[in-house]
Design an enzyme around this catalytic site. Structure first.
Site, PDB file in Angstrom:
ATOM      1  N   ASP B 168       0.863  -1.178   0.000  1.00 36.53           N
ATOM      2  CA  ASP B 168       0.000   0.000   0.000  1.00 36.53           C
ATOM      3  C   ASP B 168       0.900   1.229   0.000  1.00 36.53           C
ATOM      4  O   ASP B 168       1.499   1.555   1.025  1.00 36.53           O
ATOM      5  CB  ASP B 168      -0.908   0.009   1.239  1.00 36.53           C
ATOM      6  N   LYS B 236      -6.799   3.123  -3.577  1.00 35.74           N
ATOM      7  CA  LYS B 236      -7.261   3.106  -2.187  1.00 35.74           C
ATOM      8  C   LYS B 236      -7.514   4.530  -1.747  1.00 35.74           C
ATOM      9  O   LYS B 236      -6.756   5.440  -2.093  1.00 35.74           O
ATOM     10  CB  LYS B 236      -6.172   2.429  -1.342  1.00 35.74           C
ATOM     11  N   LYS B 272     -10.167   0.083  -2.772  1.00 36.62           N
ATOM     12  CA  LYS B 272     -10.120  -0.168  -1.333  1.00 36.62           C
ATOM     13  C   LYS B 272     -10.445   1.096  -0.553  1.00 36.62           C
ATOM     14  O   LYS B 272      -9.607   1.980  -0.428  1.00 36.62           O
ATOM     15  CB  LYS B 272      -8.729  -0.693  -0.932  1.00 36.62           C
TER      16      LYS B 272
END
Lengths: 286, 336
Positions: B168, B236, B272
Site C-alpha cells: 500500500d 485506495k 479499497k
C-alpha cells in the site's frame, strides 16, 4: 384572536438527545376520561438497541465519577424538578385524573426520593463494602462496583414516583439505565427527560423509551450487552420468560412488584445492581 | 518555454495516451477528464445508501464483508505480539463460531511483515488455497509520503523481500496538488518496479490517494486515472490517518473510474476504501455501491477490500445477532 392549542409530541430520550422512534410510530396518550392528551413515540426494538449502545458508552464516565460527584448530580435533578413542579403536577392531574393535591404529593415524593438516593451515592460503599478479617498480614477489602447497563420496566400505574423509584437507585452506584416508561402514563417520564437533559447528568446515563413494554422488554432481557434487569413494572408481562431470557446472559434481575409501595426506597435496590470486588493488599513491607 | 520532460513509459499510459509520454501529454490528458457533478455524485451515493438489505441478503453481505477486510494495525505502538494476535483474529474471527470466513489480508507496517508471515504459517497467501490470507504492508514513508524516492523504494523492496504480498503506497499529495503529475506518475511506476520479486512476479500495488487531502472530487478522479495509468493494481482512498477518510461518494467516484477503465481496456482494477468504516451498516452501503457501479464480480478480495480494524467486531456482533436472534455485546468479541 383565539389561540389554537398546539399538542405536544413526546419523543424518546436516547444518548442525551430526543429522537423520534426509528420506526416512525407514535401512539395516542389519553387522559383519565379518555380524551386525547398527546402523542408519544412508540419505541421499537431498534430504539432499544440504540439506547443500550448509548448506555454502554456512558458507563465508563458515570461509573468513574466519584460517589460524591454522583450525589451532587442526583441532588441537582431534585433541584430542577422542584423548579418545574407546576408542569409535573399539571401533567399528573390530566394523565391520572387525580386531584391537584394528590398530584402535588406525588411530585413531592419523587423529589424526596431523588434526594434520599443522592445522599446514598457517597455512603453506600461504606455500608455495603467491608474490610474482611484474614489470618495474615494483609488488608482484604471488598467494595461494591456498578454492574453496568441496567434495563428497567418502570411501574405501569404511576406517572412520576414509580419511574423515579426505579431509576434513581440504579444510578446511585454508577450504572447507566435504559428504562421503559409506563405505557399509558409516559408523559412525566419524558418531561423528566427534559429535566435530565438540562441537568448535569451526562448524556446516555439515562435513556427513556416509551411504547409497549411487551414489545420492547424481551429484546432488552435477551440483550447480551445489558447487565441487569429490573422487572418492577413487568407484572402484567410474561415476566418468567423475561427472567429466563435474562439468565442466558447471567443478568441480575429484580422481580415485579405491585401496589403503591412498589420500588420503595431501600438500600437493597442500590446494592442489588452492584458487583463485589475483593482486593488483597499487604499491610506493610518488612 | 520549459523543455517538456519525459515520464516513465508505463505500458498502460503508453497505450491509452499514445505517442511519447511526457509531463505535458499526461497533464493534458488528466486535465481533459471531465469534471465531477458533485451534487449528482452525493445524491447517487445517498441513494445507494438507502437500500434495505435484510435477512439472507444481510447474512451473505456480512460474511462477504469479513472476507473483504484488510485487517489493519498501523500504530506506532505495534509489536510482533500485537501482529500475532491480529493474525489469530484474522484466521478465526469469531472464536465461538468456526464457520466464520477469514479476512482477506493482514495490513501492517513494513517492519512487522516477518511477524505476520510467521504467524500465518501455512495459511499465508490468498491464492494458495481456501482460507489463505495475504500480508499487506504500507510503504513509501506511509502515511505522509514525505521522504526521498530512494527511501520509498527501499521501504517497498524491503517489505516485498520480507514476504509482503501487497504494497500500500501513498502518492505525493504535495506534488499532485501543485500540478506535478509527472513526478507522481514516475514515483508510482518506480514503486511498482520495486514490487517485483526475484522470480519476476509482482506484489500487488495499492495506490493510496489520501482523498481527504485532495480537496475536490475532480482531483480524486484525476488521481484515480493517474494511479491506474501508472500501473496501480488497486486504488485506495485513504491512509486512515487523515480525516475525512473513506466516504461513500469518494468511493463511488473511484468505482466509476474503475468501471470506465474496464470498459476502455477490459482490465479490472481494485478499489479499497479505508478508514472511518466502522459499522456493518456502512460497509453494506459500500457493497451496494460496488455491485451497482462496477458490478457484482468486483465483490471478491482481488478487486475490493475494506481497510478496517474496528469494523470486523461490529460485523461479528451482527452475525451473532442473526445466528442467535438476540442482540450481542462487546463482551462476546475480542478486544483488539
Amino acid at each position: 384572536m383565539s389561540h389554537l392549542a398546539v399538542p405536544k409530541t413526546y419523543k424518546l430520550y436516547i444518548g442525551g438527545k430526543f429522537p423520534r422512534s426509528e420506526s416512525g410510530r407514535v401512539y395516542e396518550i389519553l387522559d383519565a376520561s379518555g380524551e386525547f392528551l398527546a402523542n408519544a413515540a412508540q419505541a421499537s426494538r431498534k430504539d432499544a438497541r440504540d439506547a443500550v449502545v448509548s448506555a454502554r458508552a456512558a458507563v465508563s464516565g458515570w461509573s468513574k465519577a466519584t460517589g460524591y460527584n454522583r450525589g451532587q448530580v442526583l441532588y441537582r435533578i431534585a433541584e430542577l424538578l422542584e423548579g418545574r413542579r407546576a408542569q409535573f403536577v399539571d401533567e399528573i392531574v390530566h394523565a391520572e385524573g387525580v386531584s391537584a393535591a394528590a398530584a402535588m404529593a406525588q411530585v413531592d415524593e419523587a423529589i424526596d426520593r431523588w434526594i434520599w438516593y443522592a445522599g446514598w451515592a457517597d455512603k453506600y460503599v461504606q455500608v455495603a463494602g467491608n474490610a474482611n478479617a484474614v489470618s495474615g498480614p494483609y488488608f482484604n477489602i471488598s467494595v461494591p462496583e456498578p454492574t453496568g447497563v441496567v434495563a428497567i420496566v418502570a411501574p405501569q400505574d404511576s406517572s412520576l414516583v414509580g419511574f423515579v423509584s426505579a431509576v434513581a437507585p440504579a444510578l446511585v452506584a454508577g450504572n447507566t439505565v435504559v428504562v421503559i416508561a409506563a405505557e399509558r402514563l409516559p408523559l412525566s417520564a419524558i418531561s423528566l427527560a427534559e429535566v435530565l437533559a438540562t441537568s448535569d447528568v451526562p448524556g446516555g446515563v439515562v435513556n427513556i423509551l416509551t411504547g409497549s413494554p411487551a414489545e420492547i422488554a424481551p429484546w432488552l432481557a435477551s440483550h447480551a450487552d445489558v447487565n441487569a434487569l429490573d422487572l418492577v413494572g413487568a407484572g402484567a408481562l410474561d415476566w418468567v420468560q423475561l427472567q429466563i431470557d435474562a439468565a442466558e446472559t447471567l443478568k441480575r434481575v429484580f422481580p415485579p412488584e405491585q401496589g403503591s409501595d412498589a420500588a420503595a426506597p431501600s438500600l437493597a435496590r442500590i446494592v442489588g445492581f452492584t458487583e463485589t470486588k475483593t482486593v488483597w493488599h499487604t499491610k506493610s513491607l518488612i | 518555454m520549459t523543455i517538456d520532460r519525459l515520464v516513465s513509459p508505463a505500458s498502460r499510459a503508453t497505450e491509452v495516451l499514445g505517442g511519447e509520454l511526457t509531463e505535458s501529454s499526461l497533464k493534458r490528458y488528466l486535465n481533459g477528464i471531465s469534471g465531477v457533478d458533485a451534487v449528482g455524485l452525493e445524491a447517487r451515493a445517498a441513494d445507494l445508501g438507502s437500500r434495505s438489505i435484510k435477512t439472507t441478503s444481510k447474512a451473505w453481505a456480512l460474511d462477504r464483508i469479513i472476507s473483504l477486510i484488510d485487517l489493519t494495525t498501523l500504530e506506532g505502538a505495534d509489536t510482533p505480539g500485537k501482529v500475532r494476535s491480529l493474525v489469530a483474529k484474522g484466521l478465526n474471527p469469531d472464536a465461538a463460531d468456526p464457520t466464520s470466513p477469514r479476512v482477506a489480508a493482514i495490513c501492517v507496517y513494513g517492519d512487522m511483515v516477518p511477524a505476520a508471515v510467521e504467524a500465518l504459517g501455512a495459511s499465508h497467501g490468498l491464492d494458495k488455497g481456501p482460507g489463505g490470507i495475504n500480508v499487506a504492508a504500507v510503504a513509501t514513508a506511509f502515511p505522509s509520503g514525505r521522504a526521498s524516492l530512494a527511501v520509498k523504494l527501499a521501504d517497498t523492496a524491503d517489505a516485498v523481500a520480507a514476504g509482503a504480498d501487497e504494497i500500500d503506497m501513498v502518492i505525493d499529495r504535495g506534488a499532485f496538488l501543485s500540478g506535478r503529475y509527472g513526478q507522481v506518475f514516475d514515483e508510482i511506476v518506480a514503486v511498482k518496479e520495486a514490487c517485483r520479486r526475484p522470480d519476476g512476479s509482482f506484489a500487488h500495488l495499492k495506490v493510496i490517494l489520501e482523498t481527504g487531502e485532495l480537496n475536490t472530487y475532480d482531483n480524486v478522479r484525476r488521481a484515480s486515472w493517474l494511479s491506474i495509468l501508472a500501473g496501480g493494481d488497486f486504488i485506495k482512498t485513504s491512509t486512515g490517518k487523515v480525516a475525512p477518510a473513506a466516504t461513500l461518494p469518494v468511493t463511488l467516484l473511484m468505482l466509476e473510474v474503475v468501471r470506465d477503465w474496464h470498459r476502455l481496456t477490459g482490465e479490472k482494477i481494485g478499489v479499497k476504501p479505508a478508514g472511518g468504516i466502522r459499522t456493518s451498516k456502512d460497509a453494506i452501503k459500500y457493497l451496494v455501491a460496488v455491485a451497482e457501479t462496477a458490478g457484482e464480480e468486483w465483490l471478491q478480495p482481488h478487486l475490493f477490500r475494506f481497510g478496517a480494524s474496528s469494523l470486523l467486531n461490529d460485523v461479528l456482533l451482527q452475525r451473532q445477532k442473526l445466528a442467535s436472534g438476540h442482540y450481542s455485546g462487546a463482551d462476546y468479541v475480542t478486544i483488539d
